[in-house]
Write an enzyme that holds these catalytic residues in place. Sequence first.
Site, PDB file in Angstrom:
ATOM      1  N   CYS A  60       3.044   1.643   3.057  1.00  0.00           N
ATOM      2  CA  CYS A  60       4.253   0.808   3.035  1.00  0.00           C
ATOM      3  C   CYS A  60       5.376   1.549   2.317  1.00  0.00           C
ATOM      4  CB  CYS A  60       4.008  -0.502   2.292  1.00  0.00           C
ATOM      5  SG  CYS A  60       2.605  -1.417   2.868  1.00  0.00           S
ATOM      6  N   ASP A  66       5.370 -35.468  -4.847  1.00  0.00           N
ATOM      7  CA  ASP A  66       6.478 -35.773  -3.960  1.00  0.00           C
ATOM      8  C   ASP A  66       5.929 -35.559  -2.548  1.00  0.00           C
ATOM      9  OD1 ASP A  66       9.117 -35.866  -2.843  1.00  0.00           O
ATOM     10  OD2 ASP A  66       9.033 -33.687  -2.756  1.00  0.00           O
ATOM     11  N   CYS A  76       0.822  -1.198   0.000  1.00  0.00           N
ATOM     12  CA  CYS A  76       0.000   0.000   0.000  1.00  0.00           C
ATOM     13  C   CYS A  76       0.860   1.253   0.000  1.00  0.00           C
ATOM     14  CB  CYS A  76      -0.901   0.019   1.228  1.00  0.00           C
ATOM     15  SG  CYS A  76       0.058   0.093   2.751  1.00  0.00           S
ATOM     16  N   ASP A  96       9.480 -30.720  -5.099  1.00  0.00           N
ATOM     17  CA  ASP A  96      10.316 -29.583  -4.721  1.00  0.00           C
ATOM     18  C   ASP A  96      11.788 -29.925  -4.615  1.00  0.00           C
ATOM     19  OD1 ASP A  96      10.218 -31.085  -2.358  1.00  0.00           O
ATOM     20  OD2 ASP A  96      10.739 -29.307  -1.210  1.00  0.00           O
ATOM     21  N   ASP A 123      13.564 -34.639  -7.349  1.00  0.00           N
ATOM     22  CA  ASP A 123      12.379 -34.579  -8.204  1.00  0.00           C
ATOM     23  C   ASP A 123      12.668 -33.963  -9.562  1.00  0.00           C
ATOM     24  OD1 ASP A 123      10.698 -35.505  -6.143  1.00  0.00           O
ATOM     25  OD2 ASP A 123      10.716 -33.504  -5.270  1.00  0.00           O
TER      26      ASP A 123
END
Lengths: 720, 52
Positions: free
Chosen positions: A39, A439, A36, A619, A623
């Site tokens: 911020c 996985d 925003c 991940d 894999d």
Amino acid sequence: MAMSACPACDAAPLAQTLATQPQSNQIALSVPDLHCGLCISKVETALKALPQVTDARVNLTQKRAVVTGAADMPIAPLIQALAQAGYPAHELDLTSLSATQTDKAGKDILMRLAVAFFASMNVMMLSIAVWSGASDATRDLFHWISAIIAVPAIAFAGKPFFLNALKAFRTRQLNMDVPIVLAILLAMGTSLWEVSLSGHHAYFDAALTLITFLLAGRYLDHRTRSAARSAAQELAALDVPRAMLIKNGTHTSVPTASLQVNDHIQVAAGGRIPVDGILIEGISELDRSLLTGETQPVLATTGMALSAGEVNLTGPITLRATAVGKDTSLHQMADLVAIAESGRANYTSLADKAAKLYAPGVHILAGLAFAGWFIATRDTRTALNIAAAVLIITCPCALGLAVPAVTTAASGRLFRKGLLVKNATALERLAQIDTVVFDKTGTLTEGRPEVQNLNAFHDNALRIALALAHGSSHPLSKALTTAIQAKGLKPAPLRNVTETAGQGISADWLGTTVRLGRADWIGATPFDQTAVYLDLGQDMPQAFLFQDNLRQGAQGAIAELQSQGLNLHLLSGDTEAAVARTSKRLGLAQWQSSVLPQDKAAYVQALQDQGHKVLMVGDGLNDTGALAAAHASISPASALDAARVASDMVLLGADLGSIPQAWRTAKTATRRIRENFQIATLYNVIAVPLAIAGLATPLIAALAMSSSSITVSLNALRLK
Amino acid sequence: MTILSYLIPISLLLGGAGLAAFLYTLKSDQYDDPDGNAQRILAPDYDEKPKA
């Protein structure tokens, strides 16, 4: 690039000097929590308050902050200052990321689009006057003005198409750009000829609108891809590639890429091992879950071989490098990916399929029209005019927009749901899947242990366990501490608390020695499950059993995919007991444990050979082969770099619920793309006979082109 | 129809001015942070120049 088209730019020296500032003193930070206006000012104020910072600028769209300051400005204080302001930040590697460079290719397309749009609107204005009845000298004047605007505008705006067509011509291939360029050039040529003979029909407006629509499609396509690319780069830049080198007794932080074989490298507790090596000093435990999927930490003692990518858990260790760079096991895993990926490259996207049918078809049609009319009338001018009209009308404005408009809408929608689409054809491939292979560790589960059997212990024992675990940074100790503290218990008073790295913690409690640690250190019989053992010096040691928590939305995602009739499999490198427990909780019938990385890839390949289309979700490094071999693949943002690179889509949020959502969106998107092709074809079916019959006027061409492009874009927007 | 000899150049000039203005904004990186710019106009601090 020629900037003569933009005289005003010379009046913008400000932007130029800013863009050419040296980047050595600029640091880009990723601040994911920016959302925003407040911020922006909070972050900028926090950064500018630091003495070494001369300027700080937030980019809210990219959720980044660029900090300018002294050349040797350290990064840690910046991140600390932001953390204090309540915004966690990461450093972004400016070398692997053109964070401060703006998107040049995108700007180039946008500039050509602006010129094409300007020219086409002006020519259209003049053309409308001609269509509404301007005749003789007025018509000729309008045509000539149109020509003067159109010729340079097309030369400038059409450059990308001309270059592509030239490239295709040189390699003797036919791509979508060849008919486009042919249509534009033929339309320009015949129109100029007609105008010079003060003829009735000129296609300048059609040629320009065509370029405008096609550039718009290309810009959409580019924007989707560059958004995905920059976010993917951002993730890659998060792995900070530095290691602690020990040379002649001094410690220096060096880039991982500069490490040599036989270098001594120190890895702090919690750090990732940068290269393959032999442990020469220290004792610790290793988390190998990203490499193998095992959840149990492994004890590492002197002389043990370590692989790049493992995480050092307890104590600092020193290793001697045995393989660096491309020779590490991590990189060899990446080679596996390269082999597997060549299979996926064979996939032809819907757009390519359409182009393959389309490009020769159009040329044949235009050629036949020319031949037919030439034989019938023996008049080159009429025949050429009709051939040009056929090419212009069949030209793929709608086809050029059909795919990018849909993928832009779909990727934008998925991005808001926390899924990043990296690959252009990923959505089409995802829509075709009938099998999903998951996985376990880090994908279906969080890869973060949680205590299961806290209630089996007395409060007193828990207080002692809390006091023992309190000071340790081991993930199991941390999980234990959090769980016991959540019960509202205070630590027992202990004395002489000592941690033996890689083994456990011991202390003195009212005269007896109490210990918390590994089974073999305590002398307990180990369970087949992740556990920490507590020895109170009296009865048998007791075990705290840990379980890896399911990731948020895992259960819902599995249930939904199952109810849609998809075939689900679970493949894990973890032990049989752990995998069996997870499958039972999720209701997965097909699972395999202790699977090696090669076997994962082979398993996926075997499924595909049976004719299944597999979506791989994983991940770990183990894999990556499977991710690359699968028809489509998704990896979470927490995955290792190599796994993210190998997959088509990255899950940015923690929630697995976006996977079934992505699948649904992909299916609708593919349906929309097909509909768009049908709409485009329908327009051609109506307009082409008119063109061949010699009845097409520039007005009909303009109407057909614009209305088909607009319908196609609107159809794509229906996705939302 | 002589009015056309004024109107056509004028329309082209105005359109060209719009095009030049767009190209200038594009060149000076004014489309890099649309979300941020939308928020910044509401910020109370003085902020004089756009930047990459």
